[in-house]
Design a protein around this motif. Structure first.
Motif, PDB file in Angstrom:
ATOM      1  N   UNK A 143       6.569   3.016   1.432  1.00  0.00           N
ATOM      2  CA  UNK A 143       7.674   2.637   2.304  1.00  0.00           C
ATOM      3  C   UNK A 143       7.112   1.725   3.375  1.00  0.00           C
ATOM      4  N   UNK A 177      12.143  -0.285   1.542  1.00  0.00           N
ATOM      5  CA  UNK A 177      13.134   0.769   1.733  1.00  0.00           C
ATOM      6  C   UNK A 177      14.448   0.375   1.076  1.00  0.00           C
ATOM      7  N   UNK A 179       3.547  -5.085  10.556  1.00  0.00           N
ATOM      8  CA  UNK A 179       3.727  -5.793  11.832  1.00  0.00           C
ATOM      9  C   UNK A 179       2.481  -5.718  12.699  1.00  0.00           C
ATOM     10  N   UNK A 188      15.870  -7.942  10.275  1.00  0.00           N
ATOM     11  CA  UNK A 188      15.182  -8.312  11.505  1.00  0.00           C
ATOM     12  C   UNK A 188      14.732  -9.769  11.477  1.00  0.00           C
ATOM     13  N   UNK A 194       7.486  10.294   8.213  1.00  0.00           N
ATOM     14  CA  UNK A 194       8.450   9.573   7.377  1.00  0.00           C
ATOM     15  C   UNK A 194       9.805  10.246   7.365  1.00  0.00           C
ATOM     16  N   UNK A 228      12.944   8.386   8.433  1.00  0.00           N
ATOM     17  CA  UNK A 228      13.762   8.260   7.237  1.00  0.00           C
ATOM     18  C   UNK A 228      13.191   7.196   6.303  1.00  0.00           C
ATOM     19  N   UNK A 229      11.899   7.045   6.320  1.00  0.00           N
ATOM     20  CA  UNK A 229      11.254   6.069   5.456  1.00  0.00           C
ATOM     21  C   UNK A 229      11.426   4.628   5.898  1.00  0.00           C
ATOM     22  N   UNK A 230      12.173   4.416   6.983  1.00  0.00           N
ATOM     23  CA  UNK A 230      12.417   3.056   7.456  1.00  0.00           C
ATOM     24  C   UNK A 230      11.410   2.686   8.540  1.00  0.00           C
ATOM     25  N   UNK A 231      11.334   1.400   8.853  1.00  0.00           N
ATOM     26  CA  UNK A 231      10.620   0.989  10.056  1.00  0.00           C
ATOM     27  C   UNK A 231      11.674   0.934  11.157  1.00  0.00           C
ATOM     28  N   UNK A 257      12.974  -0.260  14.524  1.00  0.00           N
ATOM     29  CA  UNK A 257      12.713  -1.270  15.537  1.00  0.00           C
ATOM     30  C   UNK A 257      13.456  -0.879  16.804  1.00  0.00           C
ATOM     31  N   UNK A 302       0.400   2.129  19.890  1.00  0.00           N
ATOM     32  CA  UNK A 302       0.482   1.328  18.668  1.00  0.00           C
ATOM     33  C   UNK A 302       1.928   0.955  18.366  1.00  0.00           C
ATOM     34  N   UNK A 344       6.276   2.705  12.343  1.00  0.00           N
ATOM     35  CA  UNK A 344       6.056   2.585  10.910  1.00  0.00           C
ATOM     36  C   UNK A 344       5.365   3.870  10.457  1.00  0.00           C
ATOM     37  N   UNK A 381       4.560   5.103   7.795  1.00  0.00           N
ATOM     38  CA  UNK A 381       3.616   5.041   6.687  1.00  0.00           C
ATOM     39  C   UNK A 381       2.264   4.461   7.082  1.00  0.00           C
ATOM     40  N   UNK A 382       2.260   3.463   7.941  1.00  0.00           N
ATOM     41  CA  UNK A 382       1.025   2.729   8.196  1.00  0.00           C
ATOM     42  C   UNK A 382       0.433   2.918   9.585  1.00  0.00           C
ATOM     43  N   UNK A 395      -5.884   5.819   8.503  1.00  0.00           N
ATOM     44  CA  UNK A 395      -7.361   5.860   8.481  1.00  0.00           C
ATOM     45  C   UNK A 395      -7.986   5.793   9.870  1.00  0.00           C
TER      46      UNK A 395
END
Lengths: 321, 363
Positions: free
Chosen positions: A41, A47, A203, A259, B146, B150-153, B155, B238, B246, B248-249, B253
């Motif tokens: 995702x 998504x 991003x 966006x 997530x 909801x799995x979205x980014x 903003x 961040x 985000x 997920x990311x 790590x």
């Protein structure tokens, strides 16, 4: 200590039992079962892609087993193996990276489970490993991005310096978008790619890498980002450097998330080459055809457009993702 | 000069300086810092700015490692923190209001402290090995993030929130100032009070410390809470820096980078000894390395190899036993062989000796 251990084992058994119950509903009621392994995702695009597949499976009456690989190939291979064990009717997946799929796909072939690739291709000499590849032509997207630039700088012989934000290293869109872009700009020596780094399609990375680019190179004319999220991150870096995105540095981006359209209406992105994620309905059609034993072409390309800043405002209300 | 090179942090500092200097070959004005739009602008500022979250996470990690533990869940906590804050803000009609942002930040920090406490409970309360106990949250946490997004980014468009990770105060990025305050506070608490000594004692031998009257369990649990909080603040930075969450990311790590920073800084993974300054330098080395790779234009396909090689060199160079082996080749007169000079040179294991650390200037 022993007590803790017993508890853990008991919990594991319960969890296993639940999972087993989940498995047993596959097949049975005559519905087609589709196992789908998604990349992750990582972006709004993805998504939208996921949602389209889930919604259209429901509409088409196909039982969908969905698995998220969190951008790791090993997870995806695991998911495909599970699908094979569960004897699903069709397996579809978007490969995280291009190579390393032969073994697991041969396993699927041995069990006579047809495989459909969506959105991303694999790099394998054996094309019998998958039925069809449904998705965008990333090389073409790269070419379109470059063609816009060629047109925009037509009639001038001034050198054009370009920085590139690549996608995840080794992924099909990153390799192909880079290749298609380079192929077109090669024709004119005024175009120069002065820096090219991966921004991992995110991003945060897009911003970080762009900041470093801005420090290392004082004369950047154009930014070519392999997806919108990196472009959106880079826009912030450009603004913090006291430059105007879209004016001082022209921005070309691929995907077409909402966006990005908003940024385009603000004049911060010059052009977005669309990469359509809403391929769910098309996928379900193919799944049905494959199960019926009908022939399908090896390559099906999704329909896509190119949007420039002046079209953005008109297109924005129609963007679903 | 000799005592200089024998300082425990000499090698990490040298490597940081070397890394920074190597940029000069590719970007001659690498060290220049200008004023742009009322704030400082330059590569060095970038390194500090993007390194800020890593410094914070590594700081929490240092304390956990000092007690002989490890926290693998910080990356997941980073993403939960950012996701929660952005989600809270995005639910409000007035995203720009200060009250909303304060509420979102407080909520995030509260939850991350709780997550830290959960780790502490598993390690200090249930006696589960730290690497296993924190693995649970490492795996599950990203799923939680997530779920929130909801799995979205997500903003957000909130200028007060943007300040935390992307804003400026007194010409400097706000995140740098925030990190400086946290580092200073931690240094004061651990080195000007007995806390640091107690932590090292627990890390050396938790049972023996308990027997002499130190509350080992409470101290261990506290370090996990601090690590959770540090990761929480880093998560806010961040997500605020790019005005989006985000799940997920974010912070992916970062736990491994943090452990690496701690190790480069000379803190032993076995516990019982820690160096905050070392950790800060370690985190800066890692961030400088990333920035250097971007500026000199290493092709992305080979980035990881280059990073691995540099990290290997850094780790070897700061290992006293490795240096002792290499520099004690035949033909090199060993320093201890000089006659009539018993002095400090007499102890060959000098720099690695834990007893030396206490004599050092605190962080």
């Amino acid at each position: 200590m022993r007590k803790t251990l017993t508890t853990i084992i008991a919990l594991a058994l319960v969890a296993g039992g639940v999972a087993a119950c989940g498995n047993s509903d596959s097949g049975g009621d005559g519905k087609i079962v589709l196992g789908f392994s998604q990349v992750g995702a990582e972006s709004g695009w993805r998504t939208a892609n996921t949602k389209s597949i889930q919604d259209s499976a429901k509409e088409a009456g196909i039982t969908l087993k969905f698995s998220d690989a969190q951008q790791k190939q090993e997870n995806q291979i695991k998911a495909i193996r599970t699908f094979i064990q569960q004897k699903v009717d069709v397996i579809a997946f978007s490969p995280v990276v291009e190579s390393g799929w032969d073994t697991v796909l041969k396993e699927a072939k041995a069990k006579k489970i047809p495989v459909i690739l969506t959105d991303r291709a694999i790099d394998s000499k054996d094309t019998s490993l998958y039925k069809t590849f449904l998705g965008s032509d990333f090389v073409e997207e790269g070419r379109r991005s470059a063609q816009w630039l060629v047109k925009a700088t037509e009639g001038s012989t001034d050198p054009v310096t370009i920085v590139e934000l690549q996608g995840t290293t080794g992924s099909a869109p990153a390799i192909d978008r880079k290749e298609g872009f380079a192929e077109v700009i090669k024709a004119d020596p005024k175009f120069q790619i002065i820096a090219s780094q991966t921004g991992d399609f995110t991003r945060a990375k897009g911003k970080e890498v762009m900041q470093a680019f801005l420090k290392a190179h004082k004369d950047i004319d154009v930014l070519y980002a392999h997806n919108d999220d990196m472009a959106l991150g880079a826009i912030q870096a450009i603004e913090e450097a006291g430059l105007k995105p879209g004016t001082d540095i022209k921005i070309i981006s691929v995907d077409g998330v909402k966006d990005a359209f908003v940024a385009m209406t603000e004049g911060k992105i010059n052009v977005v080459v669309e990469c359509n994620p809403l391929l769910g309905p098309q996928l379900m059609d193919i799944v049905k055809k494959v199960v019926d034993g009908q022939e399908t072409p090896q390559r099906i390309v999704t329909e896509e457009g190119v949007f420039t800043a002046d079209q953005a405002a008109a297109a924005l209300p129609n963007r679903k993702y | 000069m000799i005592t200089w090179t024998r300082h425990r942090l000499f090698w990490p500092v040298m490597l940081l300086v070397l890394l920074l200097l190597s940029n000069l070959f590719f970007t001659p004005d690498f060290f220049s810092i200008q004023m742009k739009q009322g704030h400082l602008y330059g590569s060095l500022i970038d390194i500090l700015h993007f390194g800020a979250p890593l410094i914070l996470v590594s700081l929490g990690m240092t304390l956990v490692i000092a007690t002989g533990g490890i926290d693998l869940s910080v990356g997941a906590v980073v993403s939960i923190s950012g996701a929660l804050a952005c989600w809270t803000i995005s639910q409000q009609s007035d995203q720009g209001s200060l009250g909303v942002v304060v509420m979102a930040v407080a909520l995030s920090l509260g939850v991350t402290a709780l997550l830290g406490a959960w780790n502490g409970l598993l390690v200090a309360g249930a006696g589960i090995q730290p690497i296993i106990a924190t693995l649970i949250l490492m795996v599950a946490g990203r799923g939680v993030a997530q779920l929130i997004t909801d799995g979205q980014i997500i903003t957000v468009n909130s200028s007060p929130y943007k300040v935390i990770g992307g804003g400026y105060l007194a010409t400097l990025p706000f995140s740098i100032l925030l990190v400086a305050i946290v580092v200073a506070a931690t240094a004061l608490l651990t080195r000007r009070t007995a806390l640091g000594l107690l932590l090292e004692s627990v890390g050396g031998n938790a049972e023996a410390s308990r027997l002499v009257g130190i509350r080992s369990r409470g101290l261990i649990a506290m370090t996990y809470i601090v690590a959770g909080l540090c990761a929480g603040v880093a998560g806010l930075m961040i997500s605020s820096n790019v005005s989006s969450a985000d799940g997920n990311n974010a912070g992916l790590w970062i736990e491994l980078d943090a452990i690496l920073a701690v190790v480069i800084g000379g803190t032993s993974l076995l516990g019982g000894r820690f160096s905050l300054t070392g950790t800060v330098i370690g985190a800066l080395i890692i961030q400088t390395l990333s920035t250097t790779i971007y500026t000199i234009g290493v092709p992305p396909e080979t980035t990881l190899v280059v990073k691995a090689i540099v990290v290997m060199i850094v780790c070897l160079a700061q290992s006293p036993s490795f240096r002792a082996k290499v520099f004690r080749r035949p033909g090199f007169a060993p320093p201890a062989a000089r006659p009539g000079e018993p002095g400090p040179d007499a102890a060959p294991a000098g720099p690695a000796d834990p007893t030396e650390t206490k004599a050092e200037v605190p962080a």
